[in-house]
Design a protein around this motif. Sequence first.
Motif, PDB file in Angstrom:
ATOM      1  N   SER A  19      -3.243   2.077  -4.296  1.00 44.02           N
ATOM      2  CA  SER A  19      -3.967   3.195  -3.669  1.00 44.02           C
ATOM      3  C   SER A  19      -4.669   2.792  -2.365  1.00 44.02           C
ATOM      4  O   SER A  19      -5.164   3.655  -1.640  1.00 44.02           O
ATOM      5  CB  SER A  19      -4.980   3.794  -4.651  1.00 44.02           C
ATOM      6  N   GLU A  22      -2.878   3.572   2.142  1.00 44.23           N
ATOM      7  CA  GLU A  22      -3.168   4.441   3.284  1.00 44.23           C
ATOM      8  C   GLU A  22      -4.156   3.779   4.247  1.00 44.23           C
ATOM      9  O   GLU A  22      -3.941   3.770   5.469  1.00 44.23           O
ATOM     10  CB  GLU A  22      -3.713   5.787   2.800  1.00 44.23           C
ATOM     11  N   THR A  25      -2.527   0.747   6.034  1.00 43.95           N
ATOM     12  CA  THR A  25      -1.631   1.231   7.095  1.00 43.95           C
ATOM     13  C   THR A  25      -2.443   1.688   8.301  1.00 43.95           C
ATOM     14  O   THR A  25      -2.120   1.344   9.451  1.00 43.95           O
ATOM     15  CB  THR A  25      -0.756   2.387   6.571  1.00 43.95           C
ATOM     16  N   GLN A  26      -3.508   2.413   8.068  1.00 40.26           N
ATOM     17  CA  GLN A  26      -4.363   2.893   9.157  1.00 40.26           C
ATOM     18  C   GLN A  26      -4.983   1.724   9.936  1.00 40.26           C
ATOM     19  O   GLN A  26      -4.904   1.665  11.158  1.00 40.26           O
ATOM     20  CB  GLN A  26      -5.470   3.782   8.588  1.00 40.26           C
ATOM     21  N   ARG A  45       3.779   2.328   6.555  1.00 34.13           N
ATOM     22  CA  ARG A  45       3.370   2.551   5.169  1.00 34.13           C
ATOM     23  C   ARG A  45       4.253   1.736   4.220  1.00 34.13           C
ATOM     24  O   ARG A  45       3.775   1.200   3.220  1.00 34.13           O
ATOM     25  CB  ARG A  45       3.420   4.049   4.844  1.00 34.13           C
ATOM     26  N   ASP A  49       3.031  -0.720   1.281  1.00 37.72           N
ATOM     27  CA  ASP A  49       3.496  -0.572  -0.098  1.00 37.72           C
ATOM     28  C   ASP A  49       4.112  -1.868  -0.611  1.00 37.72           C
ATOM     29  O   ASP A  49       3.859  -2.265  -1.760  1.00 37.72           O
ATOM     30  CB  ASP A  49       4.506   0.574  -0.201  1.00 37.72           C
TER      31      ASP A  49
END
Length: 192
Positions: A19, A22, A25-26, A45, A49
């Motif tokens: 989780s 995100e 990645t940001q 992303r 992952d």
Amino acid sequence: MIPVVLRTERLVLEVPVPSDAELITQYCQDPLFEQVLTTPWPYTRADADAFLGEHVPVSWANGSELTWALRRTEGGPLLGVISVRDIQHELGFWIGAEHRGAGLMSEAATAVAEWTLTGGITGAETVFWRAVEGNVASARVARAAGFRRIQPEHATVPRRDGTTLPAWYGVREASVDPRAYASWDALLGAAA
């Protein structure tokens, strides 16, 4: 190795989980990362992952790289990542841009180095750090965490393409060398 949670005055260091993809990645879109880290670029992303779903759990299981998420509270939003790799017990880290400048990474680096050197990793007598030459922010973290600057004959860090760049190096022992802080003066200026 079974994942370990570390706590500091302001942080909880725990295993990053899917989780967190995100936010990772940001944060990894930061153009600075292209210059100073070996993370994939551009970072996607799918990279996050794979890191969270494969690299982190496999590396904890085999002990090759122990990775923690920096959080303010248990299970809270990820602020950054820190790891110690089995080869020379090398410390690596990054933190999201909006969390920089508050000493959080120095606090995390100190905790991970101390844990490693006080039995967290069996037989570890030193922890190494290196960064691309010119990465002053990373060098400040190393200095604050008790690393002593060293100058190996071939001081380099790998690039994504397999070539190398000049690098700065540091080493930390269980007891902080009294000369450690001053060893950075030529790069970072004398102690305030």
